[in-house]
Design a protein around this motif. Sequence first.
Motif, PDB file in Angstrom:
ATOM      1  N   GLY A 107      31.244 -17.496 -28.314  1.00 48.85           N
ATOM      2  CA  GLY A 107      32.659 -17.644 -28.639  1.00 48.85           C
ATOM      3  C   GLY A 107      33.184 -19.052 -28.441  1.00 48.85           C
ATOM      4  O   GLY A 107      34.078 -19.495 -29.162  1.00 48.85           O
ATOM      5  N   LYS A 108      32.588 -19.761 -27.484  1.00 47.29           N
ATOM      6  CA  LYS A 108      33.076 -21.106 -27.181  1.00 47.29           C
ATOM      7  C   LYS A 108      32.708 -22.094 -28.284  1.00 47.29           C
ATOM      8  O   LYS A 108      33.501 -22.887 -28.738  1.00 47.29           O
ATOM      9  N   VAL A 109      31.431 -22.018 -28.702  1.00 46.99           N
ATOM     10  CA  VAL A 109      30.957 -22.961 -29.724  1.00 46.99           C
ATOM     11  C   VAL A 109      31.529 -22.574 -31.096  1.00 46.99           C
ATOM     12  O   VAL A 109      31.934 -23.420 -31.883  1.00 46.99           O
ATOM     13  N   ARG A 164      25.383 -23.282 -42.122  1.00 50.76           N
ATOM     14  CA  ARG A 164      26.047 -23.346 -40.820  1.00 50.76           C
ATOM     15  C   ARG A 164      27.541 -23.126 -41.039  1.00 50.76           C
ATOM     16  O   ARG A 164      28.184 -23.874 -41.786  1.00 50.76           O
ATOM     17  N   VAL A 165      28.038 -22.087 -40.416  1.00 50.23           N
ATOM     18  CA  VAL A 165      29.459 -21.746 -40.565  1.00 50.23           C
ATOM     19  C   VAL A 165      30.212 -22.223 -39.322  1.00 50.23           C
ATOM     20  O   VAL A 165      29.842 -21.876 -38.192  1.00 50.23           O
ATOM     21  N   HIS A 166      31.229 -23.040 -39.517  1.00 49.39           N
ATOM     22  CA  HIS A 166      32.036 -23.543 -38.398  1.00 49.39           C
ATOM     23  C   HIS A 166      33.335 -22.755 -38.320  1.00 49.39           C
ATOM     24  O   HIS A 166      34.143 -22.823 -39.244  1.00 49.39           O
ATOM     25  N   GLY A 167      33.515 -22.024 -37.223  1.00 52.79           N
ATOM     26  CA  GLY A 167      34.799 -21.369 -37.018  1.00 52.79           C
ATOM     27  C   GLY A 167      35.827 -22.394 -36.560  1.00 52.79           C
ATOM     28  O   GLY A 167      35.541 -23.588 -36.462  1.00 52.79           O
ATOM     29  N   VAL A 168      37.045 -21.925 -36.291  1.00 53.47           N
ATOM     30  CA  VAL A 168      38.088 -22.815 -35.760  1.00 53.47           C
ATOM     31  C   VAL A 168      38.418 -22.303 -34.364  1.00 53.47           C
ATOM     32  O   VAL A 168      38.705 -21.116 -34.185  1.00 53.47           O
ATOM     33  N   ASN A 169      38.309 -23.182 -33.348  1.00 52.33           N
ATOM     34  CA  ASN A 169      38.548 -22.748 -31.967  1.00 52.33           C
ATOM     35  C   ASN A 169      40.039 -22.587 -31.660  1.00 52.33           C
ATOM     36  O   ASN A 169      40.880 -23.229 -32.280  1.00 52.33           O
TER      37      ASN A 169
END
Length: 466
Positions: A329-331, A272-277
Amino acid sequence: MQIKQLFAVLSVFVFGASFASQAYAATAWPANNTPRERTYVKDSVRKNLGQKNASLAAKYRSTMLDRFLKYTTYDSQSSDATDMTPEQIETAKKLYAEIQKFGFKTTLSEHYYIYVEIPSNVNWQTPTLGFSCHYDTTPDIIGKNIKAQKIAKYDGKPIQLKNGHTMTLETDPYLKQMIGKTIVTSDGTTMLSADDKAGVSVIVTLIQTLAENPAKKHGKIQIVITPNEDVGRSADYIEETPYNPDLAFDFDGGVNGEVVVSNFNAEKVIYRVHGVNGHQSMAAENGYRNAWKPACELGAACAKDEWLPNNSRGQQGYVELHHMDMGDGKVNVAELDFRLRDFRQQNIDDWKNYADKVAKEISAKYGVKIERAIAKQYGNVAENIHPQAHQVVANALKNAGVTPNFKEERAGTTASMLMLKLGKGAYTVFTGQNNPHAFTEWLSEEDMYKAYLVALNMTDEVVMMK
Ligand SMILES: [Zn+2]
């Protein structure tokens, strides 16, 4: 896809933290429990026992076929949508009522597993022999109101079933060997449910035989008849106290002589890759990072061409990028779901080490957090099998006049799921079922009978270990 649930129950690895131990939960055979075959068992002794079994088995042959025909009338389809179907509950109760009359300790668990324990009647230590099978049938095809057709002395002519189904020697070459013998088909409007009513018939007839012939020597035998096999959940609620044999055999295989002795190890690995919002237009200032780009790079690096399923055969394993969930894009979270299959656990472990290394590099390169979750799905039964399982089944087959066909399965087996749960391997033995999960499913009565004879012979093989 229930990713959230999965992450909640599995160990989660966040890069930068230490790895959760993923050691394979295999139990070593305790030295004092490892049986030795008595070296002085002469072939003539074994042959004599085999002949006795053959005449004993002959007495139960028609009972077993009648039993099978009765079981086909029990609706027992499992379902992906529910833990237990009312049809399975009904069937479990009927089977329990039938089996407990034979007088052995019989238990119907709260999850509708039927356990039978047959105590040893010899005064020396033997390994515990285990037999499993499943009473549920597949939900993938019509399986209610089955009307089995018994065809005695099959003449080799095409068999016309309802709804336009025909069985011929061309469509089913194995039927050639059934000419003059008894087979059972459905009427064509449903499956037959020989998968695994054939196995249940073999095991219940074995219990009856041992109950009615107390002079026949045997060691301790544990039996489990499970629900939910055809929806892949037969091991979910198996209990170790009533079923934890040393030598285990699952009666759910195909044709005469077939014994599955090896299968894939299987794991599901999710990254699971978490981007930065943040707003993309200000990414340089606010640290916005997209999750998709690193996820795609990880997917491409970890599913190399040479590891793809289409390039795998024989004992070779594969890596399948099974599912990608790119969120939005939001998540700004992306998930990669890999399925790993290999006969050797070491190859799977090597891939995980490689993938973790790549994930770490990508995590650093893009400044994103990457988590990993692992679920072991099933294990190769050959990797922790009882040292004498092969000999026991080989002798039992030979003594029943059956030519062995030892097979490797590029898939999982029920035995392999039980293995994962219990930490022990088990072989899958033929039962006479053909074309499972189809309107043209049929049973070879001869093969079912031979399977029962093999099971009887196995009880002797164990007694001969001293
Ligand atoms: Zn089955």
